[in-house]
Design a protein around this motif. Sequence first.
Motif, PDB file in Angstrom:
ATOM      1  N   PRO A 110     -24.044 -14.365   0.337  1.00  0.00           N
ATOM      2  CA  PRO A 110     -23.193 -13.354   0.978  1.00  0.00           C
ATOM      3  C   PRO A 110     -21.736 -13.787   1.125  1.00  0.00           C
ATOM      4  O   PRO A 110     -20.818 -13.008   0.823  1.00  0.00           O
ATOM      5  CB  PRO A 110     -23.862 -13.149   2.342  1.00  0.00           C
ATOM      6  N   ARG A 111     -21.504 -15.020   1.566  1.00  0.00           N
ATOM      7  CA  ARG A 111     -20.117 -15.483   1.708  1.00  0.00           C
ATOM      8  C   ARG A 111     -19.450 -15.614   0.347  1.00  0.00           C
ATOM      9  O   ARG A 111     -18.244 -15.373   0.217  1.00  0.00           O
ATOM     10  CB  ARG A 111     -20.102 -16.829   2.447  1.00  0.00           C
ATOM     11  N   THR A 112     -20.229 -15.954  -0.679  1.00  0.00           N
ATOM     12  CA  THR A 112     -19.680 -16.051  -2.025  1.00  0.00           C
ATOM     13  C   THR A 112     -19.244 -14.680  -2.530  1.00  0.00           C
ATOM     14  O   THR A 112     -18.179 -14.547  -3.139  1.00  0.00           O
ATOM     15  CB  THR A 112     -20.724 -16.663  -2.973  1.00  0.00           C
ATOM     16  N   CYS A 113     -20.048 -13.667  -2.286  1.00  0.00           N
ATOM     17  CA  CYS A 113     -19.671 -12.304  -2.684  1.00  0.00           C
ATOM     18  C   CYS A 113     -18.379 -11.879  -2.005  1.00  0.00           C
ATOM     19  O   CYS A 113     -17.494 -11.265  -2.618  1.00  0.00           O
ATOM     20  CB  CYS A 113     -20.787 -11.325  -2.336  1.00  0.00           C
ATOM     21  N   GLU A 114     -18.265 -12.210  -0.740  1.00  0.00           N
ATOM     22  CA  GLU A 114     -17.047 -11.897   0.000  1.00  0.00           C
ATOM     23  C   GLU A 114     -15.854 -12.629  -0.602  1.00  0.00           C
ATOM     24  O   GLU A 114     -14.765 -12.068  -0.746  1.00  0.00           O
ATOM     25  CB  GLU A 114     -17.232 -12.298   1.456  1.00  0.00           C
ATOM     26  N   ALA A 115     -16.068 -13.886  -0.978  1.00  0.00           N
ATOM     27  CA  ALA A 115     -14.978 -14.686  -1.541  1.00  0.00           C
ATOM     28  C   ALA A 115     -14.506 -14.133  -2.872  1.00  0.00           C
ATOM     29  O   ALA A 115     -13.298 -14.035  -3.129  1.00  0.00           O
ATOM     30  CB  ALA A 115     -15.434 -16.133  -1.703  1.00  0.00           C
ATOM     31  N   ALA A 116     -15.445 -13.765  -3.738  1.00  0.00           N
ATOM     32  CA  ALA A 116     -15.069 -13.271  -5.060  1.00  0.00           C
ATOM     33  C   ALA A 116     -14.418 -11.894  -4.983  1.00  0.00           C
ATOM     34  O   ALA A 116     -13.582 -11.547  -5.820  1.00  0.00           O
ATOM     35  CB  ALA A 116     -16.292 -13.225  -5.965  1.00  0.00           C
ATOM     36  N   GLY A 117     -14.803 -11.096  -3.998  1.00  0.00           N
ATOM     37  CA  GLY A 117     -14.218  -9.767  -3.848  1.00  0.00           C
ATOM     38  C   GLY A 117     -14.801  -8.744  -4.799  1.00  0.00           C
ATOM     39  O   GLY A 117     -14.357  -7.597  -4.829  1.00  0.00           O
ATOM     40  N   SER A 118     -15.775  -9.141  -5.606  1.00  0.00           N
ATOM     41  CA  SER A 118     -16.433  -8.240  -6.549  1.00  0.00           C
ATOM     42  C   SER A 118     -17.692  -8.936  -7.036  1.00  0.00           C
ATOM     43  O   SER A 118     -18.012 -10.047  -6.594  1.00  0.00           O
ATOM     44  CB  SER A 118     -15.507  -7.921  -7.738  1.00  0.00           C
ATOM     45  N   ALA A 119     -18.396  -8.300  -7.961  1.00  0.00           N
ATOM     46  CA  ALA A 119     -19.589  -8.918  -8.554  1.00  0.00           C
ATOM     47  C   ALA A 119     -19.249  -9.751  -9.775  1.00  0.00           C
ATOM     48  O   ALA A 119     -20.149 -10.270 -10.440  1.00  0.00           O
ATOM     49  CB  ALA A 119     -20.610  -7.841  -8.919  1.00  0.00           C
ATOM     50  N   ASP A 120     -17.981  -9.919 -10.075  1.00  0.00           N
ATOM     51  CA  ASP A 120     -17.563 -10.649 -11.277  1.00  0.00           C
ATOM     52  C   ASP A 120     -17.491 -12.150 -10.999  1.00  0.00           C
ATOM     53  O   ASP A 120     -16.417 -12.733 -10.831  1.00  0.00           O
ATOM     54  CB  ASP A 120     -16.209 -10.140 -11.768  1.00  0.00           C
ATOM     55  N   PHE A 121     -18.661 -12.763 -10.936  1.00  0.00           N
ATOM     56  CA  PHE A 121     -18.708 -14.218 -10.796  1.00  0.00           C
ATOM     57  C   PHE A 121     -20.063 -14.720 -11.262  1.00  0.00           C
ATOM     58  O   PHE A 121     -21.025 -13.947 -11.398  1.00  0.00           O
ATOM     59  CB  PHE A 121     -18.428 -14.658  -9.356  1.00  0.00           C
ATOM     60  N   MET A 122     -20.118 -16.005 -11.532  1.00  0.00           N
ATOM     61  CA  MET A 122     -21.361 -16.673 -11.905  1.00  0.00           C
ATOM     62  C   MET A 122     -21.791 -17.555 -10.746  1.00  0.00           C
ATOM     63  O   MET A 122     -20.974 -18.292 -10.186  1.00  0.00           O
ATOM     64  CB  MET A 122     -21.156 -17.500 -13.176  1.00  0.00           C
ATOM     65  N   PHE A 123     -23.060 -17.463 -10.383  1.00  0.00           N
ATOM     66  CA  PHE A 123     -23.603 -18.167  -9.235  1.00  0.00           C
ATOM     67  C   PHE A 123     -24.683 -19.118  -9.749  1.00  0.00           C
ATOM     68  O   PHE A 123     -25.752 -18.677 -10.180  1.00  0.00           O
ATOM     69  CB  PHE A 123     -24.185 -17.149  -8.246  1.00  0.00           C
ATOM     70  N   LEU A 124     -24.380 -20.414  -9.728  1.00  0.00           N
ATOM     71  CA  LEU A 124     -25.296 -21.414 -10.264  1.00  0.00           C
ATOM     72  C   LEU A 124     -26.022 -22.120  -9.125  1.00  0.00           C
ATOM     73  O   LEU A 124     -25.386 -22.719  -8.256  1.00  0.00           O
ATOM     74  CB  LEU A 124     -24.549 -22.446 -11.103  1.00  0.00           C
ATOM     75  N   ALA A 125     -27.333 -22.040  -9.153  1.00  0.00           N
ATOM     76  CA  ALA A 125     -28.169 -22.693  -8.147  1.00  0.00           C
ATOM     77  C   ALA A 125     -29.138 -23.632  -8.863  1.00  0.00           C
ATOM     78  O   ALA A 125     -30.012 -23.162  -9.596  1.00  0.00           O
ATOM     79  CB  ALA A 125     -28.928 -21.651  -7.330  1.00  0.00           C
ATOM     80  N   GLY A 126     -28.943 -24.932  -8.668  1.00  0.00           N
ATOM     81  CA  GLY A 126     -29.862 -25.902  -9.246  1.00  0.00           C
ATOM     82  C   GLY A 126     -31.110 -25.995  -8.394  1.00  0.00           C
ATOM     83  O   GLY A 126     -32.147 -25.392  -8.665  1.00  0.00           O
ATOM     84  N   GLY A 127     -30.991 -26.744  -7.293  1.00  0.00           N
ATOM     85  CA  GLY A 127     -32.102 -26.846  -6.363  1.00  0.00           C
ATOM     86  C   GLY A 127     -32.476 -25.512  -5.756  1.00  0.00           C
ATOM     87  O   GLY A 127     -33.649 -25.266  -5.438  1.00  0.00           O
TER      88      GLY A 127
END
Length: 424
Positions: free
Chosen positions: A359-376
């Motif tokens: 959620p905070r990442t979505c707020e930071a990007a300001g849109s859905a234009d981002f890649m979200f990498l989760a290893g663990g």
Amino acid sequence: MKPATIEATYLIETPLEPAAVAAIMAGEQSSGTFVRVAGETDELRRRAAAEVLAVEELESAAAPSLSSAWLERQRATGPWRRARVRIAFPIANVGANLPTLAATVAGNLYDLGEITGLKLLDVDIPQDYRIRFELPVLGVAGTRERLNVHGRPFFGTIIKPNVGMSADEIADLVALLCEAGVDFIKDDEICANPDHAPLDLRVPAVMAKIRAYRDRTGRDVMVAFNITDEVDSMRRHTDLVEREGGSCVMASLNWCGLSCVQTLRRATPLALHGHRNGYGAFGRHPALGIGFDAYQALYRLAGVDHMHVHGIGGKFSDAAEDVEAAARRCLKPLAADARDASDAVLPVFSSGQWSGTLPRTCEAAGSADFMFLAGGGILAHPDGPAAGVRSLRQAWEAVAEGRDLAAAAATRPELAVALSFFGR
């Protein structure tokens, strides 16, 4: 902007008059040296000299950030005055030469005796200069088209363990991750061409799994193979990825360098995934190095498609507002006078990410234009990688609905398990 110039913004620290030091910086990085020399005519200075546009004095520092033998010889004492300085450099001095651009806006400035701190904060260029350099081949829109992912972020992961697996073991893990539903998989930055999984074996093994999955499901998964090496090897391995039907390669930007990345961009139609590992050495100190705005400008001129910005609430030192600023800068046009954002690059969030940080990442990007990498966040989900991916998508659904994750988890079991497990 002043016409036909590149504008660089700096934070400087000095016990001397900041305006005088700014003039020294402009001279050092254009037509001047410590004395006027033969041939340095007034006409040449008018044509080639850099110009100080602004000096804004800030609060002084209690102690010098760096030592200077030159200042010690001058018996200089504080206060250690800090200022924000903007300097315009004639484009004609540089041309379309990326390493020389970096040498001009940075170069010897860090070694000047008059300063006890210097950070290159930003580099501004006009659009007619920007188009003399490489553009992203895929960027945001092209990556969406290649993967047929629209209206949501890209969810990806990293091969874990970082190193140690054979080529066949990595290929089997890739097959598992494809079935789990990821959009993107990348090598770790320290796994490039190891003896236990050389790229000549790893690329064909992995791409056989990707092609089989693509043929069976109609869904593509992008793999960023880490080809970091010397230039000829990088080009050879990029050609191999292309022959095997891949779509992306990854480079450790700081250890390859601007000209290497630019050469690679010119040699391949594949997406270039720019990993910034080691950036902390350039940008972490507040009074030394290169700020992200300047850093991303240089590597975007080299033609990267994706740019790492670290993560919010993860394992690294970045403040949330710094990560947010970095992501939003990637999505803006590079040139201030550009008419559109067609040269935007895809910001990549990583490091300790999971559904709870989305959620905070979505707020930071300001849109859905981002890649979200989760290893663990994917591979360590108690119910397996597929549940890890579902937990991310469920978190995105909650964000899109404007719902709190805890409330949304009542009807989303994978998200509930993730909140319980990772939220500890």
